[in-house]
Design an enzyme around this catalytic site. Structure first.
Site, PDB file in Angstrom:
ATOM      1  N   CYS A 143      -2.170   9.724 -12.873  1.00 39.06           N
ATOM      2  CA  CYS A 143      -2.826  10.070 -14.139  1.00 39.06           C
ATOM      3  C   CYS A 143      -3.063  11.584 -14.173  1.00 39.06           C
ATOM      4  O   CYS A 143      -2.730  12.309 -13.229  1.00 39.06           O
ATOM      5  CB  CYS A 143      -4.150   9.315 -14.260  1.00 39.06           C
ATOM      6  SG  CYS A 143      -5.425   9.874 -13.092  1.00 39.06           S
ATOM      7  N   CYS A 196      -5.218  12.877 -11.231  1.00 40.69           N
ATOM      8  CA  CYS A 196      -4.547  12.824  -9.932  1.00 40.69           C
ATOM      9  C   CYS A 196      -3.415  13.830  -9.812  1.00 40.69           C
ATOM     10  O   CYS A 196      -3.259  14.475  -8.772  1.00 40.69           O
ATOM     11  CB  CYS A 196      -4.065  11.406  -9.656  1.00 40.69           C
ATOM     12  SG  CYS A 196      -5.454  10.263  -9.410  1.00 40.69           S
ATOM     13  N   HIS A 216      -9.725   7.360  -7.073  1.00 45.42           N
ATOM     14  CA  HIS A 216      -8.355   6.871  -7.197  1.00 45.42           C
ATOM     15  C   HIS A 216      -7.676   7.026  -5.836  1.00 45.42           C
ATOM     16  O   HIS A 216      -8.027   7.910  -5.050  1.00 45.42           O
ATOM     17  CB  HIS A 216      -7.582   7.681  -8.229  1.00 45.42           C
ATOM     18  CG  HIS A 216      -7.996   7.433  -9.633  1.00 45.42           C
ATOM     19  ND1 HIS A 216      -7.153   7.686 -10.693  1.00 45.42           N
ATOM     20  CD2 HIS A 216      -9.141   6.970 -10.176  1.00 45.42           C
ATOM     21  CE1 HIS A 216      -7.760   7.392 -11.823  1.00 45.42           C
ATOM     22  NE2 HIS A 216      -8.977   6.951 -11.537  1.00 45.42           N
ATOM     23  N   GLU A 271      -4.857   8.300  -4.948  1.00 45.27           N
ATOM     24  CA  GLU A 271      -4.277   9.619  -4.708  1.00 45.27           C
ATOM     25  C   GLU A 271      -5.345  10.620  -4.274  1.00 45.27           C
ATOM     26  O   GLU A 271      -5.142  11.393  -3.324  1.00 45.27           O
ATOM     27  CB  GLU A 271      -3.593  10.168  -5.968  1.00 45.27           C
ATOM     28  CG  GLU A 271      -2.483   9.323  -6.511  1.00 45.27           C
ATOM     29  CD  GLU A 271      -2.957   8.381  -7.626  1.00 45.27           C
ATOM     30  OE1 GLU A 271      -3.944   7.648  -7.421  1.00 45.27           O
ATOM     31  OE2 GLU A 271      -2.320   8.380  -8.680  1.00 45.27           O
TER      32      GLU A 271
END
Length: 163
Positions: A94, A97, A64, A66
């Site tokens: 999420c 993250c 992801h 992040e």
């Protein structure tokens, strides 16, 4: 919602500049056929980590934006503790993250669009403020939310047309 979405006027020009950098990362992710989420990590007015989603490209479910930006920032900082850093991300983080952000000891997380399906800063649940995980992580949402949502909506509309 437990986490508060703030109006865009709450943010300053520096916040907007860094979110624009995150939006550029999101746009680049879309160009790579990745879900358009982008993130930058900022320390003392400079970007020390930047990334867009790369899950497909890297065959990595943890890739992801992040996570990748925080990894890069930690490498630049020479420490996993990023307690004097702010993460700007185009979509509400999420659970994976935001937990990474807490582990990195980030000072603040600022996101664009909320994520009612998977957002862990107040939309679905609020792991940023869950005291069972340690001191709460400061977070603010809503910066350039319309631009962030627009990137996502255009990406998924294009996917539906191809299907």
């Amino acid at each position: 919602m437990l986490g508060e979405m703030l109006p865009d006027w709450v943010f300053d020009d520096e916040d907007r500049r860094f979110m624009e950098a995150a939006l550029a990362e999101a746009s680049a992710a879309a160009d790579r056929d990745e879900v358009p989420v982008g993130a930058v990590v900022v320390r003392r007015g400079g970007i020390i980590g930047r990334a867009g989603n790369r899950r497909r490209e890297l065959h990595d479910p943890t890739a992801h934006a992040e996570i990748l930006a925080v990894r890069q920032a930690a490498a630049v900082a020479g420490d996993f503790r990023l307690d004097d850093c702010t993460l700007y991300v185009t979509l509400e983080p999420c659970t994976m993250c935001i937990t990474t952000c807490r582990q990195a000891r980030l000072e603040l997380v600022i996101w664009g669009a909320d994520d009612p399906k998977a957002g862990a800063c107040g939309s679905m649940l609020d792991l940023a403020c869950d005291r069972r995980l340690g001191p709460p992580l400061a977070h603010r949402g809503g910066l350039e939310a319309a631009a962030s949502r627009d990137l996502l909506e255009r990406f998924f509309a294009k996917k539906r047309r191809k299907a």
